[in-house]
Structure formats: structure tokens, C-alpha cells
Scaffold this motif. Structure first.
Motif, PDB file in Angstrom:
ATOM      1  N   ALA A 154      23.196 -54.316  27.507  1.00 49.21           N
ATOM      2  CA  ALA A 154      22.141 -53.387  27.183  1.00 49.21           C
ATOM      3  C   ALA A 154      21.807 -52.972  28.554  1.00 49.21           C
ATOM      4  N   ARG A 155      21.498 -53.645  29.521  1.00 52.76           N
ATOM      5  CA  ARG A 155      20.905 -53.283  30.846  1.00 52.76           C
ATOM      6  C   ARG A 155      21.827 -52.271  31.815  1.00 52.76           C
ATOM      7  N   ARG A 156      23.294 -52.596  31.586  1.00 56.29           N
ATOM      8  CA  ARG A 156      24.157 -51.790  32.555  1.00 56.29           C
ATOM      9  C   ARG A 156      24.457 -50.532  31.352  1.00 56.29           C
ATOM     10  N   LEU A 157      24.301 -50.354  30.428  1.00 52.99           N
ATOM     11  CA  LEU A 157      24.939 -49.264  29.659  1.00 52.99           C
ATOM     12  C   LEU A 157      24.358 -48.017  30.102  1.00 52.99           C
ATOM     13  N   PRO A 158      23.078 -47.643  30.182  1.00 53.65           N
ATOM     14  CA  PRO A 158      22.489 -46.373  30.697  1.00 53.65           C
ATOM     15  C   PRO A 158      23.152 -45.991  32.122  1.00 53.65           C
ATOM     16  N   THR A 159      23.414 -46.914  33.245  1.00 50.38           N
ATOM     17  CA  THR A 159      23.852 -46.881  34.250  1.00 50.38           C
ATOM     18  C   THR A 159      25.305 -46.242  34.250  1.00 50.38           C
ATOM     19  N   SER A 160      26.132 -47.304  33.311  1.00 51.38           N
ATOM     20  CA  SER A 160      27.450 -46.747  33.167  1.00 51.38           C
ATOM     21  C   SER A 160      27.770 -45.573  32.484  1.00 51.38           C
ATOM     22  N   ARG A 161      26.859 -45.065  31.687  1.00 51.92           N
ATOM     23  CA  ARG A 161      27.039 -43.597  30.957  1.00 51.92           C
ATOM     24  C   ARG A 161      26.717 -42.454  32.006  1.00 51.92           C
TER      25      ARG A 161
END
Length: 138
Positions: free
Chosen positions: A94-101
Motif C-alpha cells: 500500500a505504501r509503495r503503490l503510489p510511487t510505483s504508479r
């Protein structure tokens, strides 16, 4: 280290010889380091899963899959060494998803590509990130 091993082996050691606050700090530091490494591998896997789903390009797909397989392997190795990290997988995803997007979109943009779908609609569970799953995108 040697004193701790002796203590773990059941030997009686002088407790005054053990620097418990320092030992606790070292253990916490190792845990943070492994958690950070796991987070990095998961972020990399997420970014490339997203690229597979949103990129209209066909050429780099095999390389992206290799990157995903490598990241999954590294993450699993860390989880074997530190099984307690598995408890935080959902939070890390959940924490990494926005940056990965953002990274996936930026990579496409750098090659003059537009996403074929909105990456903000994509979510992934633990099985998709660390299992054998790949998107069905062409």
C-alpha cells in the motif's frame, strides 16, 4: 556476538558484560534494513507489473517480466531470512503503490508513450506481487 551465542547456548554469562541497549539497537537496525530492502524489491515489482498493464509497447515486456521475477526472488529470500516481515507485506504494498504508479508513468512518458489505462485504478495483493501472477495485457 560471542557472549550472546554463549547465552543462547545455555551458558551462564555475566549479564553486566552484555550491553542490552546496544544489542536492542542493533537488532532493530537489522530489522529496519531488511524491511527497507524488502520495500525496495516490492516497489520495483509493482512498477514493472504496472508497466505491463499500462504500456502500449511490446518490446520491453520480456525485460520487465525478468525484472519482476528477480524482484520476487529477492523479496522471497528476505522473507525466508526474516519471516516476521511477511506481516507487513500489505502495508508495504500500500505504501509503495503510489510511487510505483508515478515511476511507471514517468518511464512511459520518457519514451513518448501514453498509458493505455489509468494506473490509479490498479491495485495488487500479496499473491499478485510475490506469486507467479502476471497481467494478461498483451
Amino acid at each position: 556476538g560471542a557472549l550472546l551465542r554463549r547465552l543462547a547456548g545455555g551458558e551462564r554469562v555475566n549479564d553486566a558484560d552484555l550491553d542490552w541497549p546496544n544489542i536492542a539497537d542493533e537488532i532493530e537496525s537489522v530489522g529496519r534494513s531488511e524491511g527497507s530492502a524488502l520495500s525496495g524489491h516490492i516497489g520495483n515489482v509493482l512498477e514493472h507489473l504496472i508497466k505491463l498493464q499500462i504500456s502500449p509497447a511490446t518490446e520491453p515486456r520480456a525485460g520487465w517480466k525478468e525484472t519482476i521475477l528477480r524482484g520476487r526472488s529477492e523479496a522471497e529470500e528476505l522473507l525466508r531470512d526474516s519471516p516476521s516481515l511477511r506481516l507487513s507485506l500489505g502495508d508495504i504494498i500500500a505504501r509503495r503503490l503510489p510511487t510505483s504508479r508515478r515511476l511507471a508513468v514517468a518511464a512511459l512518458d520518457a519514451h513518448g508513450e501514453r498509458p493505455s489505462m489509468d494506473p490509479n485504478l490498479l491495485t495488487f495483493d500479496e499473491a499478485q506481487v510475490l506469486g507467479e501472477w502476471f497481467p494478461n495485457a498483451s
